[in-house]
Design an enzyme around this catalytic site. Structure first.
Site, PDB file in Angstrom:
ATOM      1  N   LYS A   1      72.774  14.755 -16.058  1.00 38.30           N
ATOM      2  CA  LYS A   1      72.414  15.681 -17.445  1.00 38.30           C
ATOM      3  C   LYS A   1      73.140  16.895 -17.013  1.00 38.30           C
ATOM      4  O   LYS A   1      73.923  17.820 -18.175  1.00 38.30           O
ATOM      5  CB  LYS A   1      70.749  15.761 -16.799  1.00 38.30           C
ATOM      6  CG  LYS A   1      69.821  15.352 -16.898  1.00 38.30           C
ATOM      7  CD  LYS A   1      70.147  14.552 -18.025  1.00 38.30           C
ATOM      8  CE  LYS A   1      68.591  13.876 -18.331  1.00 38.30           C
ATOM      9  NZ  LYS A   1      68.769  13.151 -19.947  1.00 38.30           N
TER      10      LYS A   1
ATOM     11  N   TYR B   1      70.346  12.541 -10.947  1.00 39.39           N
ATOM     12  CA  TYR B   1      69.607  13.220 -12.252  1.00 39.39           C
ATOM     13  C   TYR B   1      70.403  14.273 -12.920  1.00 39.39           C
ATOM     14  O   TYR B   1      70.942  14.398 -13.387  1.00 39.39           O
ATOM     15  CB  TYR B   1      68.107  12.935 -12.351  1.00 39.39           C
ATOM     16  CG  TYR B   1      67.633  13.216 -13.535  1.00 39.39           C
ATOM     17  CD1 TYR B   1      67.274  12.421 -14.345  1.00 39.39           C
ATOM     18  CD2 TYR B   1      66.961  14.452 -13.613  1.00 39.39           C
ATOM     19  CE1 TYR B   1      66.638  12.738 -15.844  1.00 39.39           C
ATOM     20  CE2 TYR B   1      66.294  15.216 -14.453  1.00 39.39           C
ATOM     21  CZ  TYR B   1      66.198  14.641 -15.636  1.00 39.39           C
ATOM     22  OH  TYR B   1      65.530  14.060 -17.448  1.00 39.39           O
TER      23      TYR B   1
END
Length: 249
Positions: A157, A153
């Site tokens: 990002k 994740y």
């Protein structure tokens, strides 16, 4: 200056949470809103109904953004409905928790496909039909400071932030601005019950002493899409209540 009447916005992953907040805020500002969803058809319909009940215009559009050609089809559907596209908010994403040791490559790929590649594909498709306008990626403060169990994740990002800068560089000549919004911890129903120690740690660390709300993120997006930000591109706007200023030692 925050009046977007006459514009059309596409918000991906808009059936709930942050995406719902963004869709509602853009509709409040006068934009017609395409509410994208993948599996949350009922929730997306509820967002559309809420916008229409307030006198706005909205449509729910389904797409699996990880499929080849899906982003192009989605953008075509938006233009077919609204006649134009002025703002794209790349909000669709997933946030599984999985320790890096032993993480399956399938898990890694799924997170990058959903959180990063979909934004790449949607931005590319949108830029072909936009005449100027704004593209906004929803990143995270984890782009700069990862959390345990979020290697995939956080990596996705961080890549979103760099993609926005690269896209700002290459699409600027077309009058298209590309920025990211990086939220901190955003509240949702039941979060304090599900993760009481984390919520309490956040409140202690945040100078503003509260969690964020979807509206906080939506307001940042609205600013970046508005005439107030016509000379802002390639920027990462952190919306975290000041928690990034808290000492880490």
């Amino acid at each position: 200056m925050l009046d977007l009447t006459g514009t059309v916005a596409l918000v991906t992953g808009a059936s709930g949470g942050i995406g719902r907040g963004i869709a509602l805020r853009f509709a409040e500002a006068g934009s017609a809103v395409a509410v994208h969803y993948h599996r949350g058809a009922t929730r997306a319909a509820a967002v559309v109904a809420e916008i229409e009940a307030s006198g706005g215009a909205a449509v729910a559009l389904e797409a699996d953004l990880s499929s080849d050609g899906a982003c192009q089809d989605l953008v075509r559907a938006v233009v077919g409905w609204g006649g134009r596209l002025d703002t794209l908010v790349n909000n669709a994403g997933i946030q599984p928790v999985e320790p890096l040791p032993g993480m399956a490559v399938q898990s890694w790929r799924a997170v990058l496909e959903t959180n990063l590649t979909s934004a790449f594909s949607c931005t590319q498709a949108a830029a072909e039909v936009m005449t100027g306008g704004s593209v906004i990626h929803i990143a995270s403060i984890e782009a700069a400071q990862p959390a345990p169990g979020h290697a995939h994740y956080s990596s996705a990002k961080a890549a979103l932030v760099m993609h926005a800068r690269a896209a700002a560089l290459e699409y600027g000549a077309r009058g298209i601005r590309v920025n990211t919004v990086s939220p901190g911890l955003i509240d949702r129903p039941g979060l304090a019950d599900d993760w009481p120690e984390g919520v309490e740690r956040w409140r202690r660390a945040a100078p503003l002493a509260r969690l964020g709300t979807p509206t906080d993120v939506a307001n940042a997006c609205l600013f970046l899409a508005s005439p107030l930000a016509t000379w802002v591109t390639g920027h990462n706007l952190v919306v975290d209540g000041g928690v990034a200023s808290h000492p880490s030692w």
